[in-house]
Design an enzyme around this catalytic site. Structure first.
Site, short mmCIF file in Angstrom:
data_model
loop_
_atom_site.label_atom_id
_atom_site.label_comp_id
_atom_site.label_asym_id
_atom_site.label_seq_id
_atom_site.Cartn_x
_atom_site.Cartn_y
_atom_site.Cartn_z
N ASP A 129 6.43 2.60 -8.91
CA ASP A 129 7.34 3.36 -8.05
C ASP A 129 7.94 4.58 -8.76
O ASP A 129 9.17 4.78 -8.76
CB ASP A 129 8.51 2.46 -7.57
CG ASP A 129 8.05 1.13 -7.02
OD1 ASP A 129 7.00 1.09 -6.35
OD2 ASP A 129 8.74 0.11 -7.26
N GLU A 182 7.37 2.30 3.77
CA GLU A 182 8.32 2.33 2.65
C GLU A 182 8.00 3.55 1.78
O GLU A 182 7.14 4.36 2.11
CB GLU A 182 8.25 1.04 1.83
CG GLU A 182 6.90 0.79 1.17
CD GLU A 182 6.81 -0.58 0.49
OE1 GLU A 182 7.75 -1.40 0.57
OE2 GLU A 182 5.76 -0.84 -0.13
O1 FUB Z 1 8.60 -2.28 -6.53
C1 FUB Z 1 9.07 -3.06 -5.48
C2 FUB Z 1 8.64 -2.50 -4.16
O2 FUB Z 1 7.23 -2.41 -4.10
C3 FUB Z 1 9.10 -1.10 -3.89
O3 FUB Z 1 10.44 -0.99 -3.57
C4 FUB Z 1 8.14 -0.73 -2.81
O4 FUB Z 1 8.10 0.63 -2.49
C5 FUB Z 1 6.84 -1.25 -3.37
O5 FUB Z 1 6.25 -0.34 -4.26
#
Ligand code: FUB
Length: 327
Positions: free
Chosen positions: A21, A231
């Site tokens: 991320d 997301e």
């Molecule tokens: O790293 C945890 C979660 O996985 C993140 O918040 C999302 O975007 C995904 O990458």
């Protein structure tokens, strides 16, 4: 030889710890990367993301793309954040008025994802967290844009494990908890944005939905899993346009949409990255010395969904302002 998603041939930025991320910025002529710090756990993979059980953040920096990477060590730990119960997920950072702000999602004492802020005098931290999460914040994956006029915007939201589907009425509804979302040809869930106060620690005018429209000016529909927001929001500016990029989650694309205002609406413009190794895909886009780069992750270092590694690739714009991977 490689598809636009394949990244296994690209070396991870670091391999001494697992990272994911990545939110990259240039501060004071140096590149800073604010990633999640993945760690080994015994938690089995599930669609709620329980296996992403991170407990601290490291900051990395480098003088140039391809330059030596410095690990500035743990800059914020779960045990030092009073409101957090678990899961320090994808962070971002911003600077304003000489201070540096680290925005991060985590579960509160009730298990509800919220967004916190921690502050430092230096981009590499360490960061001191506020005692409480940002009032009115929820869900995951904060991304901060400080616009040219100094106004800062915090984008956020994530479906399934990120709990965005629990906030459809503006109040938390546990009936929607888990890997589920609206179905059919009604509108998909929308990411959120809040204008930040001058001190960067609260929303000044509540939280709004961010519209992502199709080519006919209609909201993307819930069943359009190849294009709807899931997301990993990120916003950058290019030639006075705002680019809102994001992950489609269960279809594993990085997509983007373009708009004239930081509040949206944004019109769907295409894919940036095809699926990579691993379930999640998450990124940032940053200009470094007049060239543009995509920071993202895959699982090529471990072969496990929850143990990811950050990579960087160059991005190009065509004459219409559309984004393309350089290799
Ligand atoms: O790293 C945890 C979660 O996985 C993140 O918040 C999302 O975007 C995904 O990458």
């Amino acid at each position: 030889m490689y598809s636009a998603g394949a990244s296994s041939h690209i070396q991870p930025l670091v391999s001494h710890i697992y990272t994911a991320d990545p939110s990259a910025h240039v501060f004071n002529d140096r590149i800073y990367i604010y990633p999640s710090h993945d760690r080994e756990t015994d938690i089995e993979d599930n669609d709620n993301g329980d296996q992403y059980d991170m407990v601290d953040y490291h900051v990395f920096s480098m003088p140039s793309i391809g330059g030596k990477v410095t690990d500035h060590g743990p800059v914020l730990r779960q045990e030092d954040i009073p409101w957090v119960s678990k899961q320090l997920w994808a962070p971002d950072a911003a600077t304003k008025n000489g201070k540096y702000y680290l925005y991060f999602p985590a579960r509160d004492a009730e298990g509800i994802f919220r967004i916190g802020v921690a502050i430092s005098d230096k981009p590499e931290g360490p960061f001191t967290p506020d005692e409480e999460y940002i009032p009115g914040s929820y869900s995951i994956d904060p991304a901060c844009l400080v616009d040219d006029d100094g106004q800062a915007y915090l984008y956020f939201g994530g479906v399934w494990g990120g709990q965005l589907q629990c906030w459809q009425t503006g109040k938390y509804d546990h009936a929607w908890y888990g890997p589920q979302e609206p179905k059919g040809d009604g509108p998909a869930l929308l990411p959120r944005v809040g204008k930040l106060s001058e001190d960067m620690r609260t929303f000044v005018d509540g939280v709004k939905e961010v519209s992502i429209l199709d080519e006919d000016g209609q909201l993307l529909i819930a069943d359009d899993h190849d294009r709807r927001f899931f997301e990993a929001a990120w916003v950058h500016k290019y030639n006075s346009k705002y680019y809102f990029s994001y992950s489609t989650g269960d279809t594993h694309y990085l997509c983007y949409a373009i708009g004239d205002s930081p509040m949206g609406p944004f019109t769907y413009a295409g894919r940036i990255l095809e699926p990579v190794e691993g379930w999640t895909t998450h990124h940032s886009i940053v200009e470094v010395e007049k060239r543009w780069y995509l920071f993202h992750h895959d699982t090529s270092l471990s072969g496990k969904n929850h143990l990811r590694c950050v990579k960087v690739r160059e991005l190009l714009y065509d004459e219409e302002g559309k984004l393309h991977l350089a290799d």
